[in-house]
Design a protein around this motif. Structure first.
Motif, PDB file in Angstrom:
ATOM      1  N   GLN B  46       0.825  -1.205   0.000  1.00 44.02           N
ATOM      2  CA  GLN B  46       0.000   0.000   0.000  1.00 44.02           C
ATOM      3  C   GLN B  46       0.865   1.264   0.000  1.00 44.02           C
ATOM      4  O   GLN B  46       0.438   2.315  -0.471  1.00 44.02           O
ATOM      5  CB  GLN B  46      -0.925   0.025   1.232  1.00 44.02           C
ATOM      6  N   LEU B  47       2.083   1.161   0.538  1.00 43.70           N
ATOM      7  CA  LEU B  47       2.972   2.322   0.543  1.00 43.70           C
ATOM      8  C   LEU B  47       3.700   2.486  -0.784  1.00 43.70           C
ATOM      9  O   LEU B  47       3.900   3.592  -1.263  1.00 43.70           O
ATOM     10  CB  LEU B  47       4.012   2.207   1.675  1.00 43.70           C
ATOM     11  N   THR B  48       4.123   1.360  -1.362  1.00 39.72           N
ATOM     12  CA  THR B  48       4.963   1.433  -2.561  1.00 39.72           C
ATOM     13  C   THR B  48       4.169   1.304  -3.853  1.00 39.72           C
ATOM     14  O   THR B  48       4.636   1.744  -4.898  1.00 39.72           O
ATOM     15  CB  THR B  48       6.006   0.304  -2.557  1.00 39.72           C
ATOM     16  N   SER B  53       8.758  -4.428  -5.075  1.00 43.28           N
ATOM     17  CA  SER B  53       9.368  -3.631  -4.007  1.00 43.28           C
ATOM     18  C   SER B  53       8.824  -4.061  -2.646  1.00 43.28           C
ATOM     19  O   SER B  53       9.576  -4.189  -1.677  1.00 43.28           O
ATOM     20  CB  SER B  53       9.054  -2.145  -4.176  1.00 43.28           C
ATOM     21  N   ALA B  54       7.521  -4.292  -2.605  1.00 45.89           N
ATOM     22  CA  ALA B  54       6.897  -4.668  -1.329  1.00 45.89           C
ATOM     23  C   ALA B  54       7.489  -5.974  -0.814  1.00 45.89           C
ATOM     24  O   ALA B  54       7.795  -6.113   0.373  1.00 45.89           O
ATOM     25  CB  ALA B  54       5.384  -4.807  -1.498  1.00 45.89           C
ATOM     26  N   GLU B  55       7.675  -6.914  -1.717  1.00 48.55           N
ATOM     27  CA  GLU B  55       8.218  -8.204  -1.276  1.00 48.55           C
ATOM     28  C   GLU B  55       9.678  -8.068  -0.859  1.00 48.55           C
ATOM     29  O   GLU B  55      10.091  -8.635   0.159  1.00 48.55           O
ATOM     30  CB  GLU B  55       8.070  -9.250  -2.373  1.00 48.55           C
ATOM     31  N   ASP B  56      10.445  -7.299  -1.619  1.00 48.06           N
ATOM     32  CA  ASP B  56      11.857  -7.076  -1.241  1.00 48.06           C
ATOM     33  C   ASP B  56      11.949  -6.415   0.127  1.00 48.06           C
ATOM     34  O   ASP B  56      12.749  -6.809   0.987  1.00 48.06           O
ATOM     35  CB  ASP B  56      12.552  -6.175  -2.267  1.00 48.06           C
ATOM     36  N   THR B  89      13.028   0.896   6.667  1.00 48.16           N
ATOM     37  CA  THR B  89      13.563   0.275   5.452  1.00 48.16           C
ATOM     38  C   THR B  89      12.919   0.897   4.216  1.00 48.16           C
ATOM     39  O   THR B  89      13.595   1.184   3.219  1.00 48.16           O
ATOM     40  CB  THR B  89      13.319  -1.248   5.482  1.00 48.16           C
ATOM     41  N   PHE B  90      11.626   1.115   4.293  1.00 46.53           N
ATOM     42  CA  PHE B  90      10.897   1.754   3.187  1.00 46.53           C
ATOM     43  C   PHE B  90      11.434   3.164   2.947  1.00 46.53           C
ATOM     44  O   PHE B  90      11.683   3.570   1.807  1.00 46.53           O
ATOM     45  CB  PHE B  90       9.405   1.788   3.513  1.00 46.53           C
ATOM     46  N   ARG B  95      14.505   7.166  -0.194  1.00 44.61           N
ATOM     47  CA  ARG B  95      15.560   8.192  -0.323  1.00 44.61           C
ATOM     48  C   ARG B  95      16.559   7.783  -1.379  1.00 44.61           C
ATOM     49  O   ARG B  95      16.997   8.602  -2.174  1.00 44.61           O
ATOM     50  CB  ARG B  95      16.278   8.365   1.012  1.00 44.61           C
ATOM     51  N   ALA B  96      16.912   6.517  -1.363  1.00 44.37           N
ATOM     52  CA  ALA B  96      17.911   6.044  -2.319  1.00 44.37           C
ATOM     53  C   ALA B  96      17.414   6.166  -3.745  1.00 44.37           C
ATOM     54  O   ALA B  96      18.143   6.502  -4.661  1.00 44.37           O
ATOM     55  CB  ALA B  96      18.271   4.578  -2.021  1.00 44.37           C
TER      56      ALA B  96
END
Lengths: 270, 191
Positions: B46-48, B53-56, B89-90, B95-96
């Motif tokens: 829901q954030l990404t 990405s969510a699974e990573d 982590t998110f 940021r990266a």
């Protein structure tokens, strides 16, 4: 209790289905608010039904965890450097050592901050406020940021802008808390601090976003501008409801409005 | 079947598992993973708005949790601690990537052919999904922790590293925005 006040109260409850007595009493005689409340409850019931894809690799991950070798060897775990690791709050002894390390880091950071403060590009472009910030405004902002770990971790104007937007929010929220607690004499200080964050924090950092791609810069500036516009609306609304706090609230609204306008102008020039 | 924390109280089973995992019991940690993986993945999705990405991020969060288990204080809230790791982590990933906007959900299916009622229901869910997806990430994160994880404002503040008042504010703003956007569509259909 008028309808707007009821809405504000209910929206801030942990459990909107458990209403304080005075709110329930209002709903009992107001069909519009009853309908509004039902919509809110339905919203909260339905959000968990929003579809999301199921994870694909749970079993693989579990198998990896059960292997003899440590799972952390499978790849580096990147943790922020030179920032207290807030991801893993530890036992009290460790927290004590962390506090000491943080104090040492803070002293070094304060020195760095003092130097960096004078290196900030403060007056870029003709649209920046030509009036030099007052010493009071500068010291207000410095005092607010000096212990902020997020500020110390921020490396780019983009990151600093993000932190300052959060800090501005927090100051605005604190203003609301002061009003609820009846501490109106402290509100003027909050209003001055809010203006300092906008004029000496957010706007200079927005000016400094030169390295971002134009489209990204525009999106970011517009996002922050929208945020400030919402703060302006909220502060103006509250000023009407709490006349005794209207002065400082309108000052916050005015600072937010100025920030919003200038950011939109910068965005339009991107 | 182990019941993991879904509310204020951590069950005795979860506390036991955490202590066992802290002593190096991988099976115990795996049980914790099984209990939280899907929920954490859902929140991160829901954030990404990106399933990969969510699974990573989910896996990275559990790896960090495993590596830092020795720092977790027994008796404190494991769920909030885990979600906090995930949120940090998110943020680090965001940021990266230097992304300021989250793409809108790509996996939301459009309305399909079917009976009218089913069609309307799916359209309503799609409308709600878009509205929630368009919330600023900070508001969305707080709202979902409140509504889906039933965390208190205090717990939400711990996860997101903000004050309790700011947590309340973000949930407030999220609700307010959604009600404004969704409006009458939230009214129950009359029989």
């Amino acid at each position: 209790m008028n309808c707007e006040t009821v809405h504000q109260r209910v929206l801030g409850l942990e459990r909107p289905d458990r209403l304080p007595a005075e709110v329930s009493a209002h709903l009992a005689r107001c069909s519009a608010c009853t309908a509004w409340h039902r919509r809110l409850l339905r919203l909260e019931r339905e959000i968990p039904t929003i579809p999301a894809p199921a994870p694909l690799h749970l079993q693989d991950f579990l198998a990896r965890l059960q292997e003899q070798s440590s799972p952390v060897e499978a790849g580096p775990i990147v943790l922020p450097v030179a920032v207290p690791d807030r991801s893993a709050p530890g036992p009290r002894k460790e927290r004590g050592l962390q506090k000491l390390a943080l104090a040492i880091a803070l002293a070094a950071s304060l020195l760095f901050f003092a130097v960096a403060w004078w290196a900030w590009p403060r007056r870029l472009g003709t649209n920046h406020n030509p009036t030099a910030p007052t010493e009071q405004q500068v010291s207000l902002l410095e005092a607010r940021l000096k212990d902020d770990a997020r500020w110390k971790a921020a490396r780019t104007p983009q990151e600093r802008l993000e932190v300052l937007t959060h800090v501005a929010d927090e100051v605005h929220v604190q203003a609301h808390s002061l009003i609820r607690a009846g501490k109106l004499e402290q509100l003027k200080g909050q209003a001055r601090l809010y203006r300092a964050i906008i004029e000496d924090g957010i706007l200079p950092q927005a000016d400094a976003l030169k390295d971002l791609a134009s489209s990204e810069r525009t999106i970011l500036l517009q996002q922050v501008a929208r945020h400030l516009a919402e703060t302006e609306s909220a502060a103006e609304r509250l000023a009407l409801e709490v006349p005794s706090a209207a002065g400082p609230l309108r000052e916050i609204a005015s600072a937010a409005r100025d920030g919003d306008r200038r950011l939109r102008h910068l965005a339009a020039r991107s | 079947m182990v019941t993991l924390d879904t509310g204020e109280r951590a069950t005795a089973d979860e506390s036991t598992l955490v202590r066992q995992a802290q002593r190096g019991d991988r099976t115990a940690f795996a049980t914790l993973v099984e209990g939280y993986y899907e929920r954490l993945h859902r929140w991160l999705y829901q954030l990404t708005h990106d399933r990969h990405s969510a699974e990573d991020l989910t896996q990275e969060s559990f790896l960090k949790a495993f590596a830092n288990l020795h720092r977790f204080q027994a008796g404190s809230n494991f769920r909030a601690w885990l979600f906090r790791i995930a949120h940090n982590t998110f943020l680090n990933q965001r940021r990266a990537a230097s992304r300021q906007t989250d793409p809108l959900p790509t996996d939301v299916k459009g309305a399909e052919e079917g009976p009218v009622e089913l069609l309307l229901q799916k359209e309503a869910i799609a409308h709600l999904t878009r509205a929630v997806g368009r919330l600023p990430a900070d508001f969305r994160a707080a709202l979902l922790l409140r509504v889906e994880e039933e965390m208190s404002f205090r717990q939400i503040a711990d996860v997101l590293n903000i004050t309790e008042e700011t947590a309340r504010w973000r949930v407030f703003k999220a609700r307010q925005k959604l009600l404004r956007v969704l409006g009458d569509s939230l009214d129950e259909e009359k029989p």
